[in-house]
Write an enzyme that holds these catalytic residues in place. Structure first.
Site: not given
Ligand code: SAH
Length: 211
Positions: A59
């Site tokens: 993010s």
């Molecule tokens: N906070 C992270 C954001 C990553 S993007 C950062 O700053 O790096 C969002 C993430 O949510 C992705 O890696 C995706 O695989 C995950 N995701 C999507 N649906 C999900 C679920 N139901 N449970 C766990 N993770 C999930």
């Protein structure tokens, strides 16, 4: 421009937009360059999301700071993060709370996040591979829950995992754009604050989007 300069510029920008001093201190402590792909190293302190592979992104720093501030952490909370991704937001939460439980559905991302967070010495983080149920019910209740992927609605299953008085911050909207919601759970009824527009990858699961 070198990493030190872009880092200083970013922290200066955040200090004008974010009022919670503890959040600013955490943003200054966590090295974002360790959470991005080698190709993106030099962009680590640009205020933009970056690809981390598997169609996912780390993010934007401003959004990380804004969401964290919205959780109103004081230091003694148990926090759930849904969507570990790179682990960067996880580290910020671990700086500000007692402990963090974070779930991720892409095994490779969960593994690499675990590796970098261990290397940085965090001992108050658990990372789990996401199961069928959204969140991580076996460790509930949580004082704060942060969802870092966009959801079509406020997931009921996560509200159930939230303690009374706790805050759930979640991007709610379409697959492409969302608004940041903060739900405060109270016995007398939940309250909702809307914190502005944002753009996240979709939250996948039974209570969210199809893959
Ligand atoms: N906070 C992270 C954001 C990553 S993007 C950062 O700053 O790096 C969002 C993430 O949510 C992705 O890696 C995706 O695989 C995950 N995701 C999507 N649906 C999900 C679920 N139901 N449970 C766990 N993770 C999930």
């Amino acid at each position: 421009m070198g990493l030190e300069l872009t880092r200083a510029r970013l922290l200066e920008y955040l200090s004008r937009e974010i009022s919670d001093k503890r959040v600013l201190q955490a943003m200054a402590r966590v090295p974002r360059e360790l959470f991005v792909l080698p190709d993106c190293y030099h962009s680590a302190y640009e205020d933009i999301p970056l690809s981390i592979g598997f169609g996912q992104t780390i993010s934007q720093p401003f959004i990380v700071a804004l969401m964290t501030q919205a959780l109103k952490l004081r230091g003694d909370e148990k926090v759930l993060e849904v969507g570990t991704g790179s682990g960067y937001q996880t580290a910020i939460l671990a700086e500000l709370a007692r402990c963090v439980v974070s779930v991720e559905r892409v095994p490779q991302l969960a593994e690499s996040a675990k590796t970098v967070l261990e290397r940085l010495g965090y001992t108050n983080i658990q990372i789990h591979l996401a199961g069928k149920t959204l969140g991580w019910p076996s460790e509930a209740p949580y004082n704060a829950i942060l969802v870092t992927a966009g959801s079509p609605r406020v997931p009921d299953g996560l509200l159930k995992q939230l303690a009374f008085g706790g805050r759930l911050v979640v991007p709610v909207g379409s697959r492409w754009e969302q608004e940041l919601y903060r739900i405060t759970k109270r016995k007398s009824g939940n309250s909702v604050d809307r914190l502005g527009g944002c753009r996240f990858v979709p939250l996948i699961g039974e209570e969210a989007w199809e893959e």
